[in-house]
Design a protein around this motif. Structure first.
Motif, PDB file in Angstrom:
ATOM      1  N   ILE A  42     -41.171  -7.444 -29.345  1.00  0.00           N
ATOM      2  CA  ILE A  42     -40.333  -6.690 -30.287  1.00  0.00           C
ATOM      3  C   ILE A  42     -38.910  -7.250 -30.228  1.00  0.00           C
ATOM      4  O   ILE A  42     -38.350  -7.432 -29.150  1.00  0.00           O
ATOM      5  N   ILE A  43     -38.348  -7.518 -31.404  1.00  0.00           N
ATOM      6  CA  ILE A  43     -36.958  -7.964 -31.511  1.00  0.00           C
ATOM      7  C   ILE A  43     -36.205  -6.857 -32.237  1.00  0.00           C
ATOM      8  O   ILE A  43     -36.538  -6.497 -33.363  1.00  0.00           O
ATOM      9  N   TYR A  44     -35.188  -6.310 -31.572  1.00  0.00           N
ATOM     10  CA  TYR A  44     -34.445  -5.164 -32.100  1.00  0.00           C
ATOM     11  C   TYR A  44     -33.260  -5.620 -32.955  1.00  0.00           C
ATOM     12  O   TYR A  44     -32.770  -6.744 -32.804  1.00  0.00           O
ATOM     13  N   PRO A  45     -32.761  -4.739 -33.836  1.00  0.00           N
ATOM     14  CA  PRO A  45     -31.603  -5.089 -34.663  1.00  0.00           C
ATOM     15  C   PRO A  45     -30.399  -5.473 -33.806  1.00  0.00           C
ATOM     16  O   PRO A  45     -30.131  -4.843 -32.783  1.00  0.00           O
ATOM     17  N   GLU A  47     -30.165  -8.211 -32.133  1.00  0.00           N
ATOM     18  CA  GLU A  47     -30.604  -9.122 -31.075  1.00  0.00           C
ATOM     19  C   GLU A  47     -30.703 -10.539 -31.628  1.00  0.00           C
ATOM     20  O   GLU A  47     -31.241 -10.764 -32.707  1.00  0.00           O
ATOM     21  N   SER A  80     -31.189 -10.523 -35.865  1.00  0.00           N
ATOM     22  CA  SER A  80     -32.054  -9.661 -36.659  1.00  0.00           C
ATOM     23  C   SER A  80     -31.276  -8.472 -37.217  1.00  0.00           C
ATOM     24  O   SER A  80     -30.472  -7.866 -36.521  1.00  0.00           O
ATOM     25  N   ARG A  82     -33.098  -5.918 -38.617  1.00  0.00           N
ATOM     26  CA  ARG A  82     -34.036  -4.803 -38.447  1.00  0.00           C
ATOM     27  C   ARG A  82     -35.018  -5.141 -37.336  1.00  0.00           C
ATOM     28  O   ARG A  82     -35.051  -6.256 -36.848  1.00  0.00           O
ATOM     29  N   THR A  83     -35.827  -4.171 -36.954  1.00  0.00           N
ATOM     30  CA  THR A  83     -36.805  -4.367 -35.896  1.00  0.00           C
ATOM     31  C   THR A  83     -37.908  -5.292 -36.387  1.00  0.00           C
ATOM     32  O   THR A  83     -38.493  -5.072 -37.441  1.00  0.00           O
ATOM     33  N   LEU A  85     -41.578  -6.860 -35.479  1.00  0.00           N
ATOM     34  CA  LEU A  85     -42.740  -6.539 -34.648  1.00  0.00           C
ATOM     35  C   LEU A  85     -43.560  -7.773 -34.330  1.00  0.00           C
ATOM     36  O   LEU A  85     -43.668  -8.685 -35.151  1.00  0.00           O
TER      37      LEU A  85
END
Length: 160
Positions: A42-45, A47, A80, A82-83, A85
């Motif tokens: 998961i890559i979060y906003p 990041e 990013s 947004r998140t 997935l």
């Protein structure tokens, strides 16, 4: 005559037809679909995307459309919005360049007309990437000016 009579296909002819179709058309169609970049985790906003967080995979869905990242070089180093997935394609609209200046930090303002160059200290009123036009408060006079963020982290002030 309006119709042509078809030849009867024998079992040997049917087998060769199936082989020709499977090798002649299916293989090039799969090869033309290309690759896509997907996150491994998961890559979060906010990041930044590192090479270890993504992988490049073959596209197998012929209905996949849109502006998605096709190579790892397209997304490495971007941030990013947004998140993201794991296993899902990364849309290019979900990424932005990292900020070159941060709100509230100290920056150098520069203004040039002809051979005259004026420089002063300033504080950005918003986060911005290279090339963005932002508002900056001159720390000496308190006047708010607009300018373009340059690659070296300075803000080139625009004439009014």
């Amino acid at each position: 005559m309006m119709f042509r009579r078809r030849k009867k296909i024998t079992n040997g002819g049917l087998l060769s037809l199936v082989m020709a179709l499977s090798f002649g058309f299916a293989a090039p169609a799969a090869a033309e679909m290309g690759t896509a970049v997907v996150p491994r985790q998961i890559i979060y906003p906010g990041e930044e995307i590192s090479p270890g967080a993504i992988e490049q995979v073959e596209v197998t869905n012929p209905k996949l459309v849109g502006e998605y990242a096709r190579t790892a070089d397209e997304v490495t180093g971007l941030v990013s919005n947004r998140t993201l997935l794991p296993g899902r394609t990364i849309l290019l609209s979900a990424l932005r360049a990292p900020y070159a200046v941060r709100r509230g930090s100290a920056v150098r303002l520069s203004f040039a007309i002809g051979s005259m160059m004026i420089s002063a200290g300033g504080t950005p009123l918003q986060d911005a990437s290279i090339g963005d036009v932002i508002r900056v408060r001159n720390t000496d006079s308190g006047i708010i000016v607009s300018g373009t963020v340059m690659a070296n982290g300075t803000v080139q002030v625009m004439a009014r």
